[in-house]
Design a protein around this motif. Sequence first.
Motif, short mmCIF file in Angstrom:
data_model
loop_
_atom_site.label_atom_id
_atom_site.label_comp_id
_atom_site.label_asym_id
_atom_site.label_seq_id
_atom_site.Cartn_x
_atom_site.Cartn_y
_atom_site.Cartn_z
N GLU A 62 45.03 30.05 43.80
CA GLU A 62 45.61 30.92 44.82
C GLU A 62 44.58 31.81 45.50
O GLU A 62 44.90 32.53 46.43
N GLY A 63 43.35 31.78 45.01
CA GLY A 63 42.29 32.60 45.58
C GLY A 63 42.49 34.09 45.29
O GLY A 63 42.05 34.94 46.05
N LEU A 64 43.12 34.41 44.17
CA LEU A 64 43.39 35.79 43.81
C LEU A 64 42.25 36.36 42.98
O LEU A 64 41.58 35.63 42.24
N PRO A 65 42.03 37.67 43.08
CA PRO A 65 40.98 38.28 42.26
C PRO A 65 41.43 38.40 40.81
O PRO A 65 42.61 38.38 40.51
N GLY A 66 40.48 38.54 39.93
CA GLY A 66 40.80 38.73 38.53
C GLY A 66 41.25 40.16 38.26
O GLY A 66 41.25 41.02 39.14
#
Length: 82
Positions: free
Chosen positions: A67-71
């Motif tokens: 999803e291209g989400l940050p950690g």
Amino acid sequence: MYLPQIDDERTTLCNFLEVQLDAARPAKLRYLYVHHVEEFARHAGHADIIREEIDGARAAELWLASEGLPGNDFVTPWEPVQ
């Protein structure tokens, strides 16, 4: 009007799932749906375990990466080992 539609859906689902209808114990639609969702989830879980053993990635890490989400403090996005 409502009951024939339920019977039609039950018959269609049972035919699709290759389940025999038994007049003495008619299959409940709710049971059929829940049972097959449970079976699907169980097999998906097994596949997830096998995939994790192969590449080391866990589901949450893969989800963030896809999803291209940050950690966050608990999970970081998966990156393949070079």
